[in-house]
Write an enzyme that holds these catalytic residues in place. Sequence first.
Site, PDB file in Angstrom:
ATOM      1  N   SER A 290       3.001  -5.261  -4.226  1.00 54.82           N
ATOM      2  CA  SER A 290       2.944  -6.284  -3.166  1.00 54.82           C
ATOM      3  C   SER A 290       2.779  -5.570  -1.837  1.00 54.82           C
ATOM      4  O   SER A 290       2.973  -4.359  -1.740  1.00 54.82           O
ATOM      5  CB  SER A 290       4.245  -7.090  -3.148  1.00 54.82           C
ATOM      6  OG  SER A 290       5.279  -6.335  -2.547  1.00 54.82           O
ATOM      7  N   ASP A 291       2.438  -6.305  -0.795  1.00 53.33           N
ATOM      8  CA  ASP A 291       2.543  -5.683   0.523  1.00 53.33           C
ATOM      9  C   ASP A 291       4.010  -5.780   0.943  1.00 53.33           C
ATOM     10  O   ASP A 291       4.829  -6.405   0.272  1.00 53.33           O
ATOM     11  CB  ASP A 291       1.589  -6.343   1.532  1.00 53.33           C
ATOM     12  CG  ASP A 291       1.300  -5.391   2.706  1.00 53.33           C
ATOM     13  OD1 ASP A 291       2.035  -4.387   2.858  1.00 53.33           O
ATOM     14  OD2 ASP A 291       0.356  -5.636   3.475  1.00 53.33           O
ATOM     15  N   TRP A 292       4.315  -5.149   2.058  1.00 56.08           N
ATOM     16  CA  TRP A 292       5.716  -5.022   2.478  1.00 56.08           C
ATOM     17  C   TRP A 292       6.375  -6.408   2.586  1.00 56.08           C
ATOM     18  O   TRP A 292       6.026  -7.200   3.466  1.00 56.08           O
ATOM     19  CB  TRP A 292       5.789  -4.310   3.832  1.00 56.08           C
ATOM     20  CG  TRP A 292       7.173  -4.080   4.329  1.00 56.08           C
ATOM     21  CD1 TRP A 292       8.064  -5.029   4.743  1.00 56.08           C
ATOM     22  CD2 TRP A 292       7.835  -2.827   4.454  1.00 56.08           C
ATOM     23  NE1 TRP A 292       9.236  -4.447   5.121  1.00 56.08           N
ATOM     24  CE2 TRP A 292       9.128  -3.092   4.959  1.00 56.08           C
ATOM     25  CE3 TRP A 292       7.470  -1.509   4.199  1.00 56.08           C
ATOM     26  CZ2 TRP A 292      10.055  -2.092   5.221  1.00 56.08           C
ATOM     27  CZ3 TRP A 292       8.385  -0.504   4.459  1.00 56.08           C
ATOM     28  CH2 TRP A 292       9.662  -0.792   4.953  1.00 56.08           C
ATOM     29  N   GLY A 293       7.308  -6.669   1.683  1.00 56.02           N
ATOM     30  CA  GLY A 293       8.048  -7.928   1.751  1.00 56.02           C
ATOM     31  C   GLY A 293       7.209  -9.168   1.498  1.00 56.02           C
ATOM     32  O   GLY A 293       7.650 -10.286   1.777  1.00 56.02           O
TER      33      GLY A 293
END
Length: 749
Positions: A290-293
């Site tokens: 995933s991307d950050w968060g």
Amino acid sequence: MTTKLSKACVLIILFCFIFQIHSKSNANSFKPKSLNERVDSVLNLMTLHEKVGQLNQYSSSWATGPESHQENKFQDIKDGKVGSMLNVKGVEATRAMQKIAMQSRLKIPLLFGFDVIHGYKITFPIPLAEASSWDLEEIEKSARIAAIEASASGLHWTFAPMVDIARDPRWGRVMEGAGEDTYLGSEIAKARVKGFQGKGIGNTDAVMACVKHFAAYGAAIGGRDYNSVDMSERTLWEVYLPPFKAAAMAGAATFMNSFNDVNGVPATGNTYLQRDILKGKWNFKGFIVSDWGSIGGMISHGFVGNSKEAANVAINSGNDMDMESRSYIENLAALVKEGKVAIGTVDESVKRILLKKFELGLFDDPYKFCSEKRENQELTNPQHRKSARQIAQKSIVLLKNDNDLLPLNKKQKVALIGPLAKSKNDMLGSWNVYWPDNSDVVSQYEGIEQRVGKNNLLYAKGCEVNDSSKTGFDEAIAIAKQADIVILTVGEKSGMSGEARSRSNIHLPGVQEDLIKAIYATGKPIVILINAGRPLIFNWTADHVPAILYTWWLGSEAGNAIADVLYGDYNPSGKLTITFPREEGQIPVYYNHLNTGRPYVRGSADTTYITGYNDLVRTPRFPFGFGLSYTSFNYSNLKMSSTKMKPNEMIDISFTLTNTGKVKGEEVVQFYIRDEVASLVRPVKELKDFQKIMLLSGESRDIHFKVDKEKLSFYNNKIDWVAESGTFQIMIGSSSENIELKDTLQLVD
Ligand code: BGC
């Protein structure tokens, strides 16, 4: 004595017994296990919690987003709850952290990922600048060197390349990609993947590439970072997906999804993108992080109600690893127990990640990338600096050079003016990952001083990059008056373009253009250097100042590369890969737009009832593909092996390129087509090929392009890739606006 003897006997017997088992098992395991079998054998030993742990990624304290829950990190690693760490760098740190993982029950090694975007210790030009070189070999080499340094520093994985097509310079992340064109973007995507992964992951000098941000992140509405994306299925396939596909086909090990939603479905929870296209149609065998968060971000989107639902949607839609949301580690096991997530789905994601750990060789040696000796050698390798200078030279774009003001003569007394003249940090640009050490960056002042000597160089700052004070103007005017030539270096500070750095106003910031006007009034000849991470707007300067070099952010060797171009040791060859607008109100403006029913025709008298704005010239300030040279090139003698072509045929198109100037130089020859009449409105021009050619003064060469059905195809509304029979314009030129040779080609059934 007797007890000692009997103890010894017991030990010997035990040793013989173990030795026997060992040799038997060796004999049995004569046939080596395949990596997939080894993956399965590890998976079979894992508890549900350990499986979920492999899908969990934490950041170390150097963070690129809001930090979350640092407190129990080490204990979690020991407990088998972490599969990967990002933002840990250096042999010492990665070894120390890997040792903690080796205390976990199954001793599964950690993966170390890092944003090695344009170099590691040696910083290369930002990706948008490198793209302006149109030099695929150099671009691959820059990624190769970044990988050599990063892997020598204990890293296994870079979060690059970023292959998002971007048509909006207000978006701060244009600096991180290859610009607006799909074909060029795809070629560059392949070159970067090849560079990072070298001869293949598992070699100690290669890192896994991570192609991002899947997908369409560059089309954020209004250029506002993280914003929604709303686009037709066709545009998604034709413009935004091809660079991802090209990178996947080039063997990229991993993908990262994105923060944005695409037509209402967040990319992180998007089954169509992740399962149907990437893992389905494209048969991608790596894993998706995933991307950050961004798993948690689906709650803010209003797509899911809470973290548990977010985890459910993410894993089911194909997102394998959770970067810093903690949604998986907190919820996945429960979701499996409740029957909402099948254990097979978790297993599939775990297997994808374990496979990469096996391919990297980490199960054989978790410290494989931990050699201080190699780290010391590679991080000080002088060859890397040489390459950084070379590609920095090639990234510079000459936008204007009236009366051949450039190149300069070393004997001229120089007034170097501008807020960026002595800056080192701003030369590195965003994603300058080795900070805070920027001591070995060559500033523009240092680069020019080396050429002309201290006594021939005057300096004044003039103003700051982005404030309103003009108190430094007088000093700048005074030194300009004493000099033969003024070099004025302006632009953006490194924090002004990049992630979360979208800007509504992309004019040259602060009072920098006023400073240019004030110096211009002295009557001295002026060369402008513009350092930036995006196209800026500087209309007055473009209209009045005789010479302009767009120098982007060029990295560690910025000052040397700029001096090389200023003084003619390198003849500039860069060409823009993103259109420069005249005003923000003109955005989005890109070369390969569709024609309207009332199109603007270049050169025709402006009338009201045509597409465009009444208060602005219809053309961009500088078009895609544009860039000048200190020499000139002539295009002649266009030949086609046939003017008719059947779908299964290939034709050869050739022409002669001649260097008609006095110095050697490189030209990027660009090959465009236009489908004249089709069942869907087609772009006015599409880049289909290019070559970068070096010619000596007076030298000529025949250049060939091949055209096949593939080059004439497009996605129809059913998302079928089709070439329709009819007439195609063939255009060859030095930019998207400057077409030198033209003909037509018929595709016949
Ligand atoms: C960025 C990614 C980056 C990640 C990790 C995110 O904010 O969008 O491109 O790889 O942070 O640093």
